[in-house]
Design a protein around this motif. Structure first.
Motif, PDB file in Angstrom:
ATOM      1  N   ASN A  83       3.734  84.929  29.413  1.00 46.07           N
ATOM      2  CA  ASN A  83       2.835  83.810  29.661  1.00 46.07           C
ATOM      3  C   ASN A  83       2.223  83.323  28.350  1.00 46.07           C
ATOM      4  OD1 ASN A  83       1.469  81.943  31.271  1.00 46.07           O
ATOM      5  ND2 ASN A  83      -0.321  83.254  31.382  1.00 46.07           N
ATOM      6  N   TYR A  84       1.820  84.250  27.476  1.00 44.85           N
ATOM      7  CA  TYR A  84       1.272  83.855  26.184  1.00 44.85           C
ATOM      8  C   TYR A  84       2.336  83.162  25.331  1.00 44.85           C
ATOM      9  CZ  TYR A  84      -2.835  86.583  27.310  1.00 44.85           C
ATOM     10  OH  TYR A  84      -3.962  87.067  27.909  1.00 44.85           O
ATOM     11  N   LYS A  85       3.562  83.656  25.391  1.00 41.18           N
ATOM     12  CA  LYS A  85       4.655  82.991  24.671  1.00 41.18           C
ATOM     13  C   LYS A  85       4.854  81.568  25.176  1.00 41.18           C
ATOM     14  CE  LYS A  85       8.648  84.751  24.049  1.00 41.18           C
ATOM     15  NZ  LYS A  85       9.908  85.493  24.156  1.00 41.18           N
ATOM     16  N   ARG A  86       4.780  81.402  26.498  1.00 42.06           N
ATOM     17  CA  ARG A  86       4.978  80.078  27.081  1.00 42.06           C
ATOM     18  C   ARG A  86       3.866  79.126  26.662  1.00 42.06           C
ATOM     19  NH1 ARG A  86       2.770  77.587  30.918  1.00 42.06           N
ATOM     20  NH2 ARG A  86       1.634  79.423  31.568  1.00 42.06           N
ATOM     21  N   LEU A  87       2.616  79.622  26.650  1.00 35.81           N
ATOM     22  CA  LEU A  87       1.500  78.785  26.223  1.00 35.81           C
ATOM     23  C   LEU A  87       1.631  78.384  24.760  1.00 35.81           C
ATOM     24  CD1 LEU A  87      -1.451  80.627  27.977  1.00 35.81           C
ATOM     25  CD2 LEU A  87      -0.482  78.411  28.588  1.00 35.81           C
ATOM     26  N   LEU A  88       2.022  79.325  23.910  1.00 34.23           N
ATOM     27  CA  LEU A  88       2.230  79.019  22.498  1.00 34.23           C
ATOM     28  C   LEU A  88       3.367  78.020  22.318  1.00 34.23           C
ATOM     29  CD1 LEU A  88       1.549  79.593  19.532  1.00 34.23           C
ATOM     30  CD2 LEU A  88       3.178  81.476  19.635  1.00 34.23           C
ATOM     31  N   LEU A  89       4.429  78.205  23.054  1.00 38.94           N
ATOM     32  CA  LEU A  89       5.559  77.285  22.959  1.00 38.94           C
ATOM     33  C   LEU A  89       5.169  75.881  23.397  1.00 38.94           C
ATOM     34  CD1 LEU A  89       8.598  76.915  22.441  1.00 38.94           C
ATOM     35  CD2 LEU A  89       8.949  77.456  24.839  1.00 38.94           C
ATOM     36  N   ASN A  90       4.398  75.760  24.469  1.00 40.25           N
ATOM     37  CA  ASN A  90       3.942  74.438  24.903  1.00 40.25           C
ATOM     38  C   ASN A  90       3.096  73.764  23.832  1.00 40.25           C
ATOM     39  OD1 ASN A  90       5.223  74.506  27.363  1.00 40.25           O
ATOM     40  ND2 ASN A  90       3.458  75.317  28.448  1.00 40.25           N
ATOM     41  N   TYR A  91       2.240  74.530  23.157  1.00 38.46           N
ATOM     42  CA  TYR A  91       1.416  73.980  22.085  1.00 38.46           C
ATOM     43  C   TYR A  91       2.276  73.509  20.920  1.00 38.46           C
ATOM     44  CZ  TYR A  91      -2.089  73.592  18.451  1.00 38.46           C
ATOM     45  OH  TYR A  91      -2.881  73.124  17.444  1.00 38.46           O
ATOM     46  N   VAL A  92       3.230  74.337  20.536  1.00 38.98           N
ATOM     47  CA  VAL A  92       4.083  74.006  19.391  1.00 38.98           C
ATOM     48  C   VAL A  92       4.919  72.758  19.681  1.00 38.98           C
ATOM     49  CG1 VAL A  92       6.083  74.821  18.091  1.00 38.98           C
ATOM     50  CG2 VAL A  92       4.149  76.331  18.463  1.00 38.98           C
ATOM     51  N   VAL A  93       5.455  72.652  20.876  1.00 40.77           N
ATOM     52  CA  VAL A  93       6.285  71.495  21.224  1.00 40.77           C
ATOM     53  C   VAL A  93       5.428  70.243  21.360  1.00 40.77           C
ATOM     54  CG1 VAL A  93       7.725  70.516  23.053  1.00 40.77           C
ATOM     55  CG2 VAL A  93       8.115  72.844  22.289  1.00 40.77           C
ATOM     56  N   LYS A  94       4.265  70.376  21.945  1.00 36.73           N
ATOM     57  CA  LYS A  94       3.389  69.222  22.164  1.00 36.73           C
ATOM     58  C   LYS A  94       2.943  68.596  20.849  1.00 36.73           C
ATOM     59  CE  LYS A  94      -0.915  67.945  24.443  1.00 36.73           C
ATOM     60  NZ  LYS A  94      -2.073  68.440  25.198  1.00 36.73           N
ATOM     61  N   HIS A  95       2.688  69.426  19.847  1.00 33.92           N
ATOM     62  CA  HIS A  95       2.180  68.942  18.568  1.00 33.92           C
ATOM     63  C   HIS A  95       3.263  68.815  17.494  1.00 33.92           C
ATOM     64  CE1 HIS A  95      -1.940  69.019  19.921  1.00 33.92           C
ATOM     65  NE2 HIS A  95      -1.737  70.236  20.409  1.00 33.92           N
ATOM     66  N   ASN A  96       4.528  68.925  17.885  1.00 34.77           N
ATOM     67  CA  ASN A  96       5.661  68.779  16.964  1.00 34.77           C
ATOM     68  C   ASN A  96       5.526  69.686  15.739  1.00 34.77           C
ATOM     69  OD1 ASN A  96       7.025  66.904  18.525  1.00 34.77           O
ATOM     70  ND2 ASN A  96       5.915  65.197  17.604  1.00 34.77           N
ATOM     71  N   LEU A  97       5.228  70.941  15.955  1.00 31.67           N
ATOM     72  CA  LEU A  97       5.059  71.904  14.870  1.00 31.67           C
ATOM     73  C   LEU A  97       6.292  72.782  14.686  1.00 31.67           C
ATOM     74  CD1 LEU A  97       1.410  73.017  15.680  1.00 31.67           C
ATOM     75  CD2 LEU A  97       2.164  71.380  13.958  1.00 31.67           C
ATOM     76  N   PHE A  98       7.439  72.269  15.019  1.00 32.46           N
ATOM     77  CA  PHE A  98       8.655  73.076  14.911  1.00 32.46           C
ATOM     78  C   PHE A  98       9.688  72.301  14.112  1.00 32.46           C
ATOM     79  CE2 PHE A  98       9.087  70.480  18.616  1.00 32.46           C
ATOM     80  CZ  PHE A  98      10.393  70.048  18.601  1.00 32.46           C
ATOM     81  N   GLN A  99      10.626  73.039  13.602  1.00 33.92           N
ATOM     82  CA  GLN A  99      11.709  72.462  12.823  1.00 33.92           C
ATOM     83  C   GLN A  99      13.025  72.912  13.457  1.00 33.92           C
ATOM     84  OE1 GLN A  99      11.742  73.718   8.783  1.00 33.92           O
ATOM     85  NE2 GLN A  99      13.386  72.342   8.193  1.00 33.92           N
ATOM     86  N   ILE A 100      13.869  71.953  13.751  1.00 31.80           N
ATOM     87  CA  ILE A 100      15.156  72.271  14.352  1.00 31.80           C
ATOM     88  C   ILE A 100      16.145  72.546  13.224  1.00 31.80           C
ATOM     89  CG2 ILE A 100      17.056  71.402  15.746  1.00 31.80           C
ATOM     90  CD1 ILE A 100      14.992  69.714  17.244  1.00 31.80           C
ATOM     91  N   TRP A 101      16.763  73.734  13.285  1.00 33.67           N
ATOM     92  CA  TRP A 101      17.704  74.116  12.251  1.00 33.67           C
ATOM     93  C   TRP A 101      19.083  73.645  12.645  1.00 33.67           C
ATOM     94  CZ3 TRP A 101      16.183  76.506   7.831  1.00 33.67           C
ATOM     95  CH2 TRP A 101      14.897  76.996   7.808  1.00 33.67           C
ATOM     96  N   GLU A 102      19.715  72.928  11.764  1.00 30.58           N
ATOM     97  CA  GLU A 102      21.096  72.484  11.999  1.00 30.58           C
ATOM     98  C   GLU A 102      21.981  73.105  10.931  1.00 30.58           C
ATOM     99  OE1 GLU A 102      21.471  68.298  12.312  1.00 30.58           O
ATOM    100  OE2 GLU A 102      19.803  68.129  13.711  1.00 30.58           O
ATOM    101  N   TYR A 103      23.124  73.549  11.371  1.00 32.23           N
ATOM    102  CA  TYR A 103      24.040  74.200  10.435  1.00 32.23           C
ATOM    103  C   TYR A 103      25.130  73.256  10.042  1.00 32.23           C
ATOM    104  CZ  TYR A 103      21.687  78.430  11.795  1.00 32.23           C
ATOM    105  OH  TYR A 103      20.735  79.397  12.004  1.00 32.23           O
TER     106      TYR A 103
END
Length: 103
Positions: A83-103
């Motif tokens: 549940n904590y992972k899901r809440l953190l993931l929702n925050y990260v996705v909502k605020h665009n704080l992630f980087q998509i790695w492309e190979y």
């Protein structure tokens, strides 16, 4: 002398965002599946009554699955960590704080 390994945690994946819904869906379908064994008893019913029975059975099955999910979140550490992972993931996705790695 043995090496001690340090855990870096677990990765957040976008599929973890829907783990609760997936759990309720699978558990609800598993709870409702035994009704399929008694389908021959329902064969003589009119279609409208059969539809009402089917909706009622699915509603009860998914309610049981949802209550089981809530119980598991309160009683077991594995589910509360998810549940904590899901809440953190929702925050990260909502605020665009992630980087998509492309190979």
């Amino acid at each position: 002398m043995s090496k001690r390994t340090i855990s870096k945690g677990s990765r957040l994946r976008l599929r973890d965002k829907y783990d609760r819904e997936f759990f309720v869906l699978i558990t609800g379908l598993l709870v409702a599946s035994p009704v399929g064994f008694f389908y021959k008893n329902f064969e003589t019913l009119p279609p409208k009554v059969l539809a009402i029975y089917a909706v009622g059975i699915l509603l009860i099955a998914f309610s049981v699955a949802f209550c089981l999910l809530i119980l598991l979140y309160h009683k077991f550490l594995f589910f509360s960590k998810n549940n904590y992972k899901r809440l953190l993931l929702n925050y990260v996705v909502k605020h665009n704080l992630f980087q998509i790695w492309e190979y």
